[in-house]
Design a protein around this motif. Structure first.
Motif, short mmCIF file in Angstrom:
data_model
loop_
_atom_site.label_atom_id
_atom_site.label_comp_id
_atom_site.label_asym_id
_atom_site.label_seq_id
_atom_site.Cartn_x
_atom_site.Cartn_y
_atom_site.Cartn_z
N TYR A 90 -9.81 -6.31 90.24
CA TYR A 90 -9.67 -5.05 91.04
C TYR A 90 -8.19 -4.70 90.86
N PHE B 39 -8.30 -7.95 82.59
CA PHE B 39 -7.75 -6.55 82.80
C PHE B 39 -8.12 -6.11 81.23
N ILE C 53 -4.58 -13.06 85.14
CA ILE C 53 -4.19 -11.76 84.62
C ILE C 53 -4.56 -11.90 82.95
N PRO D 242 -5.85 -0.98 92.11
CA PRO D 242 -6.07 0.53 92.56
C PRO D 242 -6.22 1.39 91.54
N PRO D 243 -6.59 2.59 91.65
CA PRO D 243 -6.61 3.51 90.47
C PRO D 243 -5.41 3.95 90.08
N GLY D 244 -5.32 3.97 88.90
CA GLY D 244 -3.89 4.43 88.07
C GLY D 244 -3.05 3.23 87.44
N PHE D 245 -3.54 1.91 88.03
CA PHE D 245 -2.59 1.02 87.76
C PHE D 245 -3.08 0.25 86.40
N ARG D 246 -2.45 0.01 85.53
CA ARG D 246 -3.01 -0.59 84.30
C ARG D 246 -2.16 -1.75 83.90
N PHE D 247 -2.68 -2.77 83.10
CA PHE D 247 -1.97 -3.79 82.55
C PHE D 247 -1.48 -3.43 80.96
N ASN D 248 -0.32 -2.94 81.08
CA ASN D 248 0.26 -2.44 79.78
C ASN D 248 1.64 -2.88 79.51
N PRO D 249 1.35 -4.41 78.96
CA PRO D 249 2.83 -4.98 79.09
C PRO D 249 3.63 -4.72 77.74
#
Lengths: 135, 135
Positions: free
Chosen positions: A4, A57, A37, A6-13
């Motif tokens: 989970y 994710f 992760i 919250p909306p708008g969060f992304r795993f974008n390393p």
């Protein structure tokens, strides 16, 4: 298995984050063990379309730690067979530089999944980016 | 004031997420009060370069809830004066469609910050995207 956020969060390393904050720490066993992760899997056991469901994710892009298989026990040639096909390297190795550009901290390689047996495989749209440490 | 996220995670919401998951919920007071994600400030009290430090998240892009000021108490004309200058609308309103494209859920407008007094202000590189609900 997706965790989970919250909306708008992304795993974008960034490439640097993947090398410095994840892969290096994974290899030196200093990654917090409660960080769910990047999932630890044997990537070559699966077809690419089975992988998204195994990631913690990701949207369109998923991240895994995976051991590399060798074709021959003492050789360096990687075994890229996976599921119903194989991964084939495409293009060149791309060096990953430190954020200040002063040194090379890793290497990134693109691979494409082919369905079927080598030489006769049918190219798919599945692409993998393999990150390796330098040594 | 920036909150902690593990490396590689970013707050990078889509227009639809900003409207549906944040702005609509803010307006209807149904946003969980313990979500420290988008800070609530009076944006027009500040210069743009003072804003990043007031955000909970962001790299190069920061998000805020802010009341709109009116130039005249009963008018609709917005007051865009802020800090040492003012925000000036640029381009047109862009409709934000629902994910399935079937209806318009909000409007997005770009503004640029000018230093100084209106008509004589000097354009800066600070850009704001204002999201509004339709009604």
């Amino acid at each position: 298995m997706n965790s989970y956020l919250p909306p708008g969060f992304r795993f974008n390393p960034t490439d640097q984050e993947l090398i410095n904050c994840y892969l290096t720490k994974k290899v030196t066993a200093s990654l917090p063990s409660d960080w769910k992760i990047i999932a630890d899997i044997d990537l070559y056991k699966f077809n690419p379309w089975d992988l998204p469901g195994k990631a913690f994710f990701g949207e369109g892009e998923w991240f895994f730690f995976s051991p590399q298989k060798r074709k021959y026990p003492n050789g360096v040639w990687p075994n890229r067979a996976a599921g119903l096909g194989y991964w084939k390297a495409t293009g060149t190795h791309k060096p990953i530089l430190s954020t200040d550009g002063s040194n090379c901290i890793g290497v990134k390689k693109a691979l494409v999944f082919y369905k079927g047996r080598p030489l006769k495989g049918i190219k798919t749209e599945w692409v993998m980016h393999e990150y390796r440490l330098l040594d």
